[in-house]
Design an enzyme around this catalytic site. Structure first.
Site: not given
Ligand code: OGA
Ligand code: MN
Length: 286
Positions: A277, A261, A104, A106
């Site tokens: 995050r 990602h 995806h 974000d």
């Molecule tokens: C995010 C995500 C990936 C992870 O924080 O947006 O997709 O490996 N994280 O935690």
């Molecule tokens: Mn993400």
């Protein structure tokens, strides 16, 4: 700051920034980091000491922060920080246990998707928990001329609601809460160009993903799904991907306008992966 070093991490994308403490650099150093961010798409800063306030103020240098729809995973007292975690207290996850488990970009399901995301590793498991990023400039550039022409002018529909997307699973922990959970917190669908132009680099990038994209607006349902299947298979090629194995106190920052990602998962039951995050709001894709 003169000892700042920027080392590429793979052929596909990504660089590590050595010799800086996040939050302690002046404008000139920030400009250099910002240039590297645009060039490499993902930056890794190792060994950072990053209390919530410092992570928030670093993120604010990139733009205005957004608050994630999944409000129950916010860090108490810091609504801009979302916890991603496999940790449970009294049988309940302390943060989101499944964020990012399908490819995806974000918040592509919202009208103003995320410019960049910043993830800080507080605790890292012994096994699993890697993250992969794939380069969507390269994904676009390696399409045939005929496909590029076909995509010109097309728009895709994006949704947060997993129940409306046959390409993804609904995690057990949310299944129990029923379909209403997504209906309650999902914003209205967003419609974005299938190929977007990066507002800062001017380069074109493929802007669809299996997690959030559910159809092509200008095509009949079946044709749209067939096209999405083809693009989704194309965008996940190994050559486009950098895989990060986290160390404790790594900070990564990535440009959602030109990559997708994936949280690779595979953390054994009982091991802890605990991350903070922050997301920075971007412009309307064009
Ligand atoms: C995010 C995500 C990936 C992870 O924080 O947006 O997709 O490996 N994280 O935690
Ligand atoms: Mn993400």
């Amino acid at each position: 700051m003169s000892d700042m070093q920027i080392n590429p991490l793979s052929e596909a994308l990504g660089a590590e920034v050595i010799g800086v403490n996040v939050g302690e650099f002046d404008e000139a150093a920030f400009d250099k980091i910002h240039d590297a961010f645009l060039e490499y798409q993902v930056l890794v800063f190792r060994n950072q000491n990053l209390p919530p306030d410092r992570q928030v103020s670093f993120a604010r240098r990139f733009g205005e922060l957004d608050i994630h729809v999944q409000k129950e995973s916010a860090l108490p007292g810091h609504e801009e920080i979302q916890i991603l975690s496999t940790k449970k207290i009294d049988g309940k996850y302390v943060g989101s246990p499944s964020a990012g488990d399908n490819w995806h970009s974000d918040l592509s399901y919202s009208d103003l998707p995320t410019l960049c995301s910043m993830l800080y590793a507080m605790e890292i498991p012994e096994e699993g928990g890697d993250t992969e990023w794939a380069n969507m400039y390269t994904a676009y550039e390696t399409l045939s001329d005929e496909m590029k022409r076909q995509l010109d002018g097309l728009h895709a529909r994006h949704t947060y609601n997993r129940f409306r997307n046959p390409r993804v699973e609904v995690p057990e922990v949310y299944k129990g809460q029923g379909k209403q959970r997504y209906a309650d917190i999902a914003p209205p669908d967003a419609i974005h160009p299938v190929v977007r132009t990066h507002p800062e680099t001017g380069r074109k990038a493929l802007y669809i993903s299996e997690r959030f994209t559910i159809g092509i607006e200008e095509l009949p349902e079946e044709d749209g799904q067939a096209l999405l299947d083809e693009l989704i298979a194309h965008q996940k090629q190994r050559d486009f991907i950098y895989r990060h194995k986290w160390d404790q106190h790594d900070l990564t920052i990535w440009d959602n306008r030109c990559l997708i990602h994936l949280a690779c998962g595979g953390v054994p039951e009982g091991q802890i992966r605990h991350m903070h995050r922050v997301i920075v709001r971007g412009d309307k894709p064009f």
